[in-house]
Design a protein around this motif. Structure first.
Motif, PDB file in Angstrom:
ATOM      1  N   VAL A 131     -27.351  11.249 -30.964  1.00 45.14           N
ATOM      2  CA  VAL A 131     -27.920  10.051 -30.342  1.00 45.14           C
ATOM      3  C   VAL A 131     -27.464   8.859 -31.185  1.00 45.14           C
ATOM      4  O   VAL A 131     -27.701   8.837 -32.398  1.00 45.14           O
ATOM      5  CB  VAL A 131     -29.463  10.122 -30.311  1.00 45.14           C
ATOM      6  CG1 VAL A 131     -30.039   8.835 -29.734  1.00 45.14           C
ATOM      7  CG2 VAL A 131     -29.918  11.334 -29.507  1.00 45.14           C
ATOM      8  N   LEU A 184     -26.625  15.470 -23.258  1.00 41.87           N
ATOM      9  CA  LEU A 184     -26.152  14.356 -24.083  1.00 41.87           C
ATOM     10  C   LEU A 184     -24.661  14.501 -24.364  1.00 41.87           C
ATOM     11  O   LEU A 184     -24.170  15.585 -24.600  1.00 41.87           O
ATOM     12  CB  LEU A 184     -26.914  14.349 -25.416  1.00 41.87           C
ATOM     13  CG  LEU A 184     -26.380  13.459 -26.547  1.00 41.87           C
ATOM     14  CD1 LEU A 184     -26.579  11.990 -26.214  1.00 41.87           C
ATOM     15  CD2 LEU A 184     -27.052  13.801 -27.866  1.00 41.87           C
ATOM     16  N   ALA A 216     -28.765  10.161 -24.223  1.00 41.52           N
ATOM     17  CA  ALA A 216     -29.725  11.259 -24.360  1.00 41.52           C
ATOM     18  C   ALA A 216     -30.483  11.511 -23.065  1.00 41.52           C
ATOM     19  O   ALA A 216     -30.992  12.606 -22.835  1.00 41.52           O
ATOM     20  CB  ALA A 216     -30.699  10.954 -25.482  1.00 41.52           C
TER      21      ALA A 216
END
Lengths: 767, 188
Positions: A578, A393, A413
């Protein structure tokens, strides 16, 4: 009964087609007087044409220039042809030698890249003044690092200038100069604004020699369309922690010298929700005069109230509610039971061919002018994994065409990010392989990307295990709160409340921050409201509950502004987070506002920051709106979500959405050929999108020093090392051989033709 | 009254075909057909005669330079020419060319031609009122009412939707009328 505007539009068409104004007025007796005034005014414009003799004189004068250009171009082209091949041959040789040299030198050669401000190649043709952005010392182009160091003041203005900076290769006409930037210390002592404090300012000065230095030539100008001015200060000198600083550019004043405009800014400070606030809070009313001077005066307010007042140039503004939670605020409303809403979803990146078909059909039917289209054909997918093959990520993926940076994104992600070779003029048609630089935790890998051999590329960091202490999730809801959303806003709020509670209850060590941005339209009570991220779900729910639907008016709304605020004005956490936006809307953005942001630029910025956007289409979204929301979703690897209804229409939960190009539910062969979708409850669907996103990041631990970097095309063995110099040398040699052969042949033909001419001339002499 | 008559679509198609072959006669034919319309457009936008001539001249230079390349006009010659003219106007004069309402006479350039003097003050006032409008308003009025282009053509040139042009032209005429009324009142 037709409205005045409809009657007017019809009459205009009829009058242009040759009908008399009187004849058309007969059909609209109810609007006769007003309609007559308008149509006669329109006719005045036609009569305002310059006299024929003026035009003819101008035409005579320019004609010679045009013919001269045509003829000189012919000569230049001849010369160009005669030089082209030898030059090309030399260039190939030099290139080949260079590449061989580089190959021999190998990694000793450092990477020096040119300073790229960055641009999107939107295909829309809105010509705005082209700008060159200069740095603070006004002497050199702005370095991105400098831009990052600036406050939001500078960045937001740069973002405004970005659509113009792209400029399709047009000669710059103006430059933007960033004035002194006010330094904010936070947290710390924030003193009330002092008279005469230098405020950030922006000067737009023309570079056109026809304008510079010529008073009253054709001054650039800007409209006074940003008016909110709010400054909040704690009387006890205890600072809000942290302060969100949102600078605004409320006015742009034409420079009387005729050389440009000066836009002056004031600052807005907003305490974060949950901040402890003193009981005695004064407000400072800031008044901004057209000349840019600012006055301020503290006014005590009743205990426990926080309010801001704004005034611009004597025009009172409505109070701007400031999102925060007071110490003694009432507890948030308990989350009610969820009123089910049904929704479908489409992942256009997964159904790529279908999406391209939809895109081309739309552009053919409506034209590229109604949207800010970005050419996403030739899409390349780059996936970054660690040594275990697990996604990484937040890896920065930069793509270069030669030395020019043409794409700068971060992996989501899933470890994936996208590169669009045709999105920008600099990369479209670029023949050589692109150079891709992937960086994560100061580890860098590079590889060459030949778009012809894509579209899937996998970059694996051998020896590195990507790890996280805990999954960090930033979820922001971006809501259109105009009155057209009125039929569904309550249900949507109810669902979002439920979703936020469910996110908070997710198992595992997830650190969630919730944010909210709402937007309406220019002229409404407010344009945008920003509720910065908070880890307290109850604070978020409190903010959400305070919102209602109002305003709007025409169909498009200020989605551009809302999107910009969602990306720039909230505190997104770092690269290992995220980042998701759920954009709820039922209308496209305004594309006709001056000094507006551009959703196409904003979605590129989102991709650059690793923010994924999932639009949720509410009822009544038109075709243009659908296209734009799907553009945003596709570009940021989000899914296009849409509420579905039963046959009774919006507000009634069901399975169909006949107004969108989304085929039929569970219909494998849709008559619209746009694919099918399944129907779920909205809250479950959104929760699934979130859990899908974070599932691959759970349970990782930090370790690792990189050993090696392996780059391969997904699903294929890593390619054998190949030296491009060999190919270039071969191509160069074949080219030279071919060219020398052509030269010899053409020489022969030339000599032969000359012989014929001599013979003909000789024959003429003897006639 | 000088009227602009744009070539009909068939004539335009023939012109485009001839142009694509790149002959000098074709370039001159296009020039003769379109110069008046483009010049009026540019002149109404920028006001200055020399500047308008430069703009239109540049349009034809760009047309000539585009021949044989991907940027040459392929579908609509008139659309291409107006779009490039629009671009050149902005390149030459900036995004927003509009004047303040005060002291309009001071902004009014002296007539450059005898015929301009003879046409009286009123039309010149209309031209200057036009230049007080926002760029979009000016444009929609000039293209729709001045050039009699269709809604679709105007929308394409301005990069907007047809419905946006409809609402724009309504607002633009309304604003122009207000300015003219105000000017009349202030001038007695």
């Amino acid at each position: 009964m037709a409205s005045l505007m409809d009657a007017f539009n019809e009459c205009v068409d009829r009058v242009i087609a040759g009908e008399s104004i009187e004849r058309c007025l007969q059909d609209y007796p109810e609007h006769e007087e007003r309609l007559r005034q308008l149509l006669e005014t329109g006719e005045l414009v036609h009569r305002a044409h310059y006299p024929g003799v003026v035009v003819e004189d101008a035409q005579d004068e320019v004609r010679a220039r045009v013919i001269q250009t045509y003829r000189s171009r012919g000569d230049r082209n001849m010369r160009r042809r005669s030089w082209f091949f030898p030059l090309a041959a030399v260039a190939v040789l030099v290139l080949a030698v260079g590449v061989v040299g580089l190959a021999l030198l190998g990694p000793a050669v450092g990477n020096t890249f040119s300073n790229v401000v960055g641009s999107l190649n939107s295909s829309y043709s809105e010509p705005i003044v082209t700008v060159v952005i200069t740095s603070l010392d006004h002497s050199e182009p702005l370095n991105p690092a400098v831009a990052d160091a600036l406050t939001g003041t500078a960045r937001s203005d740069i973002a405004l200038a970005m659509p113009t900076a792209v400029a399709m290769g047009v000669t710059p006409l103006a430059e933007v100069t960033l004035g002194p930037i006010m330094t904010m210390t936070r947290p710390g002592t924030v003193t009330p604004p002092v008279m005469g404090t230098p405020l950030p300012s922006v000067t737009v000065a023309s570079l056109d020699p026809e304008i510079v230095g010529k008073p009253s030539a054709t001054p650039l100008a800007a409209s006074l369309d940003r008016t909110a001015t709010a400054i909040v200060e704690d009387a006890t000198a205890r600072p809000f922690d942290p302060l969100a600083v949102t600078p605004l550019f409320p006015s742009a004043i034409p420079d009387t010298g005729g050389v440009g405009i000066v836009a002056t800014s004031v600052l807005e400070m907003t305490p974060e929700p949950g901040t402890e606030v003193a009981h005695s809070i004064p407000t400072v009313t800031a008044t901004m005069s057209p000349t840019g001077t600012m006055t301020s005066s503290p006014t005590p307010l009743p205990t426990g109230t926080l309010e801001t007042t704004a005034t611009l140039a004597g025009t009172p503004m409505p109070p701007t509610p400031t999102p925060f939670q007071q110490q003694n605020a009432a507890p948030p409303t308990p989350t009610p039971a969820i009123i089910p809403l049904n929704a479908g979803e489409i992942d256009d990146n997964a159904r790529w061919d279908t999406y391209l078909l939809y895109r081309s059909n739309f552009l053919e039917q409506y034209g590229a002018g109604v949207v800010h289209d970005v050419d996403v054909t030739g899409r390349q997918i780059i996936r970054v994994t660690d040594q275990q093959g697990l996604p990484v990520l937040g890896a920065q993926v930069q793509v270069f065409a030669g030395q020019t940076l043409v794409s700068d994104t971060r992996t989501y992600a899933t470890g994936q990010t996208l590169f669009f070779p045709n999105a920008r003029a600099e990369s479209r048609g670029f023949q050589s392989p692109f150079r891709v630089s992937v960086t994560k935790n100061n580890i860098n890998a590079e590889f060459e990307l030949d778009a012809q051999h894509g579209p899937l590329w996998e970059v694996q960091f051998d020896g590195m295990t990507f790890t996280l202490d805990r999954v960090r999730l930033d979820v922001l809801f971006l809501l259109d709160t105009t009155s057209s959303m009125g039929d569904e806003i309550a249900q949507l709020q109810n669902n979002i409340l439920g979703i936020s509670s469910q996110i908070a209850a997710l198992p595992g060590n997830i650190d969630v921050h919730y944010g909210l941005v709402t937007y309406r339209d220019r002229g409404d009570e407010y344009l945008t409201r920003v509720y910065d991220f908070t880890s307290e779900v109850t604070a978020f729910q409190f903010s959400l509950n305070s919102e209602g639907a109002d305003g709007g008016g025409d169909e498009p709304e200020s989605l551009n502004e809302g999107l910009h605020e969602a990306i720039h004005s909230v505190s997104w956490r770092g690269e290992d987070t995220v980042k998701l936006v759920f954009l709820v809307a039922d209308a496209p953005p305004h594309l006709d506002y001056p000094q507006d942001y551009d959703y196409a630029v904003e979605m590129a910025t989102a991709a650059q920051q690793g923010i994924k956007i999932h639009p949720i289409a509410s009822s009544g979204l038109n075709q243009v709106g659908e296209y734009i929301l799907r553009q945003i979703a596709q570009y940021t690897m989000g899914h296009f979500v849409f509420l579905t209804y039963d046959q009774g229409g919006s507000g009634t939960t069901g399975e169909v959405r006949p107004d969108l190009n989304v085929g039929e539910p569970d219909d494998p062969v849709s008559q619209q050929d746009q694919g099918d979708y399944t129907v779920e409850r909205l809250d479950e669907l959104v929760l699934r999108l979130i859990t899908d996103e974070i599932s691959s990041l759970s349970a990782r631990t930090t370790t690792g020093v990189p050993v090696d970097v392996r780059v391969s095309k997904a699903g294929v063995e890593p390619p054998q090392p190949f030296n491009p110099a060999i190919l270039l040398v071969l191509v160069g040699a074949s080219f030279l051989l071919g060219y020398s052969f052509t030269l010899r042949k053409s020489d022969k033909r030339k000599r032969k033709n000359e012989a014929f001419v001599i013979i003909d001339d000789a024959a003429d002499e003897h006639m | 009254m000088f009227l602009i008559v744009l070539p009909d679509p068939v004539t335009e198609d023939i012109l485009l075909l001839r142009l694509q072959r790149g002959s000098e006669e074709a370039v001159i034919a296009v020039y003769e057909e379109y110069f008046p319309a483009l010049y009026q457009y540019a002149r109404l936008k920028v006001g200055d005669s020399a500047q308008a001539k430069d703009i239109v001249s540049e349009v034809f230079v760009r047309l000539i330079e585009s021949l044989g390349t991907r940027s040459a006009p392929r579908v609509s010659l008139r659309g291409w020419l107006f779009k490039v003219t629009r671009h050149e106007i902005y390149r030459s004069a900036g995004r927003m060319v509009h004047l303040p309402l005060d002291d309009v006479e001071e902004w009014m350039a002296a007539p450059e031609h005898e015929s301009e003097m003879s046409e009286g003050f009123d039309l010149e006032r209309v031209r200057h009122a036009l230049r007080m409008l926002t760029a979009d308003h000016q444009e929609v009025l000039i293209l729709r009412f001045g050039q009699h282009l269709s809604l679709k053509e105007t929308a394409d040139i301005m990069g907007k939707g047809v419905s946006a042009v409809k609402s724009l032209q309504f607002r633009a005429v309304d604003t122009l009328r207000s300015i003219l009324v105000e000017m009349e009142a202030s001038n007695g």
